[in-house]
Design a protein around this motif. Sequence first.
Motif, mmCIF file in Angstrom:
data_model
loop_
_atom_site.group_PDB
_atom_site.id
_atom_site.type_symbol
_atom_site.label_atom_id
_atom_site.label_comp_id
_atom_site.label_asym_id
_atom_site.label_seq_id
_atom_site.Cartn_x
_atom_site.Cartn_y
_atom_site.Cartn_z
ATOM 1 N N ASP A 123 -93.673 27.091 12.212
ATOM 2 C CA ASP A 123 -94.209 25.529 12.514
ATOM 3 C C ASP A 123 -94.976 25.447 13.695
ATOM 4 N N ARG A 124 -95.269 24.288 14.040
ATOM 5 C CA ARG A 124 -95.891 24.092 15.460
ATOM 6 C C ARG A 124 -94.972 24.081 16.484
ATOM 7 N N GLY A 125 -95.133 24.761 17.464
ATOM 8 C CA GLY A 125 -94.506 24.956 18.639
ATOM 9 C C GLY A 125 -95.001 24.402 19.941
ATOM 10 N N VAL A 126 -94.458 24.541 20.889
ATOM 11 C CA VAL A 126 -94.626 23.866 22.262
ATOM 12 C C VAL A 126 -95.311 24.782 23.029
ATOM 13 N N ARG A 127 -96.622 24.666 23.645
ATOM 14 C CA ARG A 127 -97.083 25.527 24.542
ATOM 15 C C ARG A 127 -96.512 26.231 25.929
ATOM 16 N N ASP A 128 -95.672 24.992 26.440
ATOM 17 C CA ASP A 128 -95.025 25.588 27.578
ATOM 18 C C ASP A 128 -93.683 26.439 27.420
ATOM 19 N N SER A 129 -93.459 26.480 26.118
ATOM 20 C CA SER A 129 -92.273 27.261 25.815
ATOM 21 C C SER A 129 -92.567 28.733 26.045
ATOM 22 N N LEU A 130 -93.778 29.189 26.357
ATOM 23 C CA LEU A 130 -94.163 30.625 26.621
ATOM 24 C C LEU A 130 -93.685 30.999 28.043
ATOM 25 N N VAL A 131 -93.773 30.017 28.952
ATOM 26 C CA VAL A 131 -93.165 30.271 30.200
ATOM 27 C C VAL A 131 -91.960 29.788 30.646
ATOM 28 N N GLU A 132 -91.370 28.905 29.548
ATOM 29 C CA GLU A 132 -90.058 28.093 29.893
ATOM 30 C C GLU A 132 -88.846 28.713 30.294
ATOM 31 N N SER A 329 -101.423 32.214 29.571
ATOM 32 C CA SER A 329 -101.328 33.763 29.327
ATOM 33 C C SER A 329 -101.224 34.410 30.682
ATOM 34 N N ALA A 330 -101.945 34.079 31.947
ATOM 35 C CA ALA A 330 -101.836 34.636 32.848
ATOM 36 C C ALA A 330 -100.555 34.350 33.631
ATOM 37 N N LEU A 331 -99.963 33.138 33.664
ATOM 38 C CA LEU A 331 -98.986 32.553 34.326
ATOM 39 C C LEU A 331 -97.512 33.445 33.512
ATOM 40 N N GLU A 332 -97.726 33.596 32.420
ATOM 41 C CA GLU A 332 -96.549 34.316 31.631
ATOM 42 C C GLU A 332 -96.536 35.673 32.316
ATOM 43 N N ALA A 333 -97.295 36.391 32.265
ATOM 44 C CA ALA A 333 -97.516 37.665 32.787
ATOM 45 C C ALA A 333 -96.992 37.879 34.043
ATOM 46 N N THR A 334 -97.483 36.811 34.880
ATOM 47 C CA THR A 334 -97.086 36.986 36.570
ATOM 48 C C THR A 334 -95.679 36.878 36.506
ATOM 49 N N LEU A 335 -95.099 35.831 35.871
ATOM 50 C CA LEU A 335 -93.643 35.459 35.986
ATOM 51 C C LEU A 335 -92.899 36.479 35.499
ATOM 52 N N ARG A 336 -93.353 37.343 34.694
ATOM 53 C CA ARG A 336 -92.782 38.698 33.969
ATOM 54 C C ARG A 336 -92.489 39.610 35.224
ATOM 55 N N LEU A 337 -93.336 39.849 36.085
ATOM 56 C CA LEU A 337 -93.438 40.583 37.012
ATOM 57 C C LEU A 337 -92.148 40.388 38.139
ATOM 58 N N TYR A 338 -91.808 38.872 38.044
ATOM 59 C CA TYR A 338 -90.930 38.434 38.826
ATOM 60 C C TYR A 338 -89.496 38.853 38.569
ATOM 61 N N LEU A 339 -89.406 39.279 37.227
ATOM 62 C CA LEU A 339 -88.113 39.754 36.792
ATOM 63 C C LEU A 339 -87.634 41.160 37.406
ATOM 64 N N ASN A 340 -88.626 41.565 37.839
ATOM 65 C CA ASN A 340 -88.432 42.972 38.584
ATOM 66 C C ASN A 340 -88.829 42.857 39.924
ATOM 67 N N PRO A 341 -88.062 42.226 40.853
ATOM 68 C CA PRO A 341 -88.507 41.839 42.129
ATOM 69 C C PRO A 341 -88.761 42.952 43.094
ATOM 70 N N GLU A 342 -87.871 44.011 42.994
ATOM 71 C CA GLU A 342 -88.063 45.243 43.722
ATOM 72 C C GLU A 342 -89.499 45.968 43.880
ATOM 73 N N SER A 343 -90.085 45.694 42.747
ATOM 74 C CA SER A 343 -91.769 46.309 42.749
ATOM 75 C C SER A 343 -92.612 45.224 43.051
ATOM 76 N N LEU A 344 -92.070 43.974 43.244
ATOM 77 C CA LEU A 344 -93.138 42.956 43.272
ATOM 78 C C LEU A 344 -94.203 43.185 44.568
ATOM 79 N N PRO A 345 -93.987 43.682 45.580
ATOM 80 C CA PRO A 345 -94.950 44.108 46.687
ATOM 81 C C PRO A 345 -95.991 45.000 45.937
#
Length: 464
Positions: A123-132, A329-345
């Motif tokens: 079904d039709r989804g909501v685009r913001d749910s990709l990063v929600e 797409s780029a926002l989602e990938a960037t946020l995923r990096l934050y889930l591993n904060p130790e490697s963020l730098p």
Amino acid sequence: MKNRLLRELPSVDELIRNPAFREASSQYSRALLTEAARIALAEVRGLILSGEREEVPADEITGLVFSNIKAILRPRMVKVINATGTVLHTNMGRAVLSPEAVEALQLAAGFNTNLEIDLRTGDRGVRDSLVEDHLKRLTGAEAVSVVNNNAAAVFIALNTLAEGKEVIISRGEIIEIGGSFRLHEIIKKSGCVLKEVGTTNRTHPADYEKAMTDQTAVIFKAHKSNFSVSGFTSEVGLKELVEIGRKRGVPVIEDLGSGALLDLSAWGLPKETVVGESVSAGADCVTFSGDKLLGGPQAGLIVGRAALINRINSNPLKRALRADKLTLSALEATLRLYLNPESLPKTLPVLRYMTRGVLEIDAAARKAGELLKAALGKDFAVIVEDSESVVGGGSLPEHNLPTKVVAITHKTITPGKIFRLFLDNNPPIMGRVGSDKFMLDLRTVEDPRDLIPGTALKTAAGKM
Ligand SMILES: *Cc1c(COP(=O)(O)O)cnc(C)c1O
């Protein structure tokens, strides 16, 4: 004589019928060829009229046409080496994305995706749910909305929650961010009535309380992104504003601007308000940019209470201001990096540049200095010295980062001219000019060899 030469020039049509363009005519449109030929003939006419040339051979004219075709087809957005030291340089596109985000962008650009399809049901989804879910996890908020940039986030939040009503804001927080974002104008354009309280340097809880009427729809708090006040000052903290608002059922919007998702002091940087802290202090909506401290693509993020975010998402303006698939797409990938904060730098370029140690920068600057000395020749003086870089993009205005720069001077060529010589390089190298020298800051340069100009610079300098 001049008239005869001019008369002998071919017409545009005659010129492009020249056999030299046989191959080009199948490769390029007639319109492109005609434009290039017209410019070439105008150039030749100019040369003859100025007396600079008495004769321009046919093959030189065709050569000009070809170089004009090349100039017209030349890409306008090019890679620029950022040696300004400014990590988030608004005029150079702010945050450099992580390789993960770049990969996600490529995928979203080159393929169809599940942008608005719920893959479980079709079904039709909501685009913001990709990063929600990531944003909820990282901020503790109930719901999120993504729009084109933070200016749009502020605009749609105010329009949704306070159109035709009053927005209370401290006089000390009616800010201007570069590029014509002025808060009082945005408030007006969003259809709200601005109600200023307090003074430039001091605003007290009673100022807000006294200003509240049944027309008050929002209390607004803005982060002083690009300046700071000191001396005899006071402002009302978010927690207190929330209390004042709750008494009357008035929501508080906080515009954080930079949008740090994590406490930067963990990496030796100054403490910025973390988005999650504003959420837990009770802000009903928090707005921030995707391409400042967050280190992602240009986007405006609104997080907060579900009831309010749902209203924002149902505003017809959301359709006009929503983020596109590349951004998401780029926002989602960037946020995923934050889930591993130790490697963020390591994984997030913005954080890597902000936290790069001065010793590492020094080694890179020395390497660049050596190479530049050899490339520029003895007429230039090249030395490595201490300096300061800034974060930029209206983030951490008070905090300069110690850095090392390669300072370049010349006996006769001014620093401003050296700046332009480096900008003429391919790719352009953007340094900065200060205290009578041209400087290349290594903080934001991955490879010292990127700072070595081609031979054209030395040649051009030789002619000055
Ligand atoms: C930067 C900033 C904005 C504007 O954000 P954009 O993403 O550039 O549109 C608005 N408010 C504050 C406090 C900011 O720092």
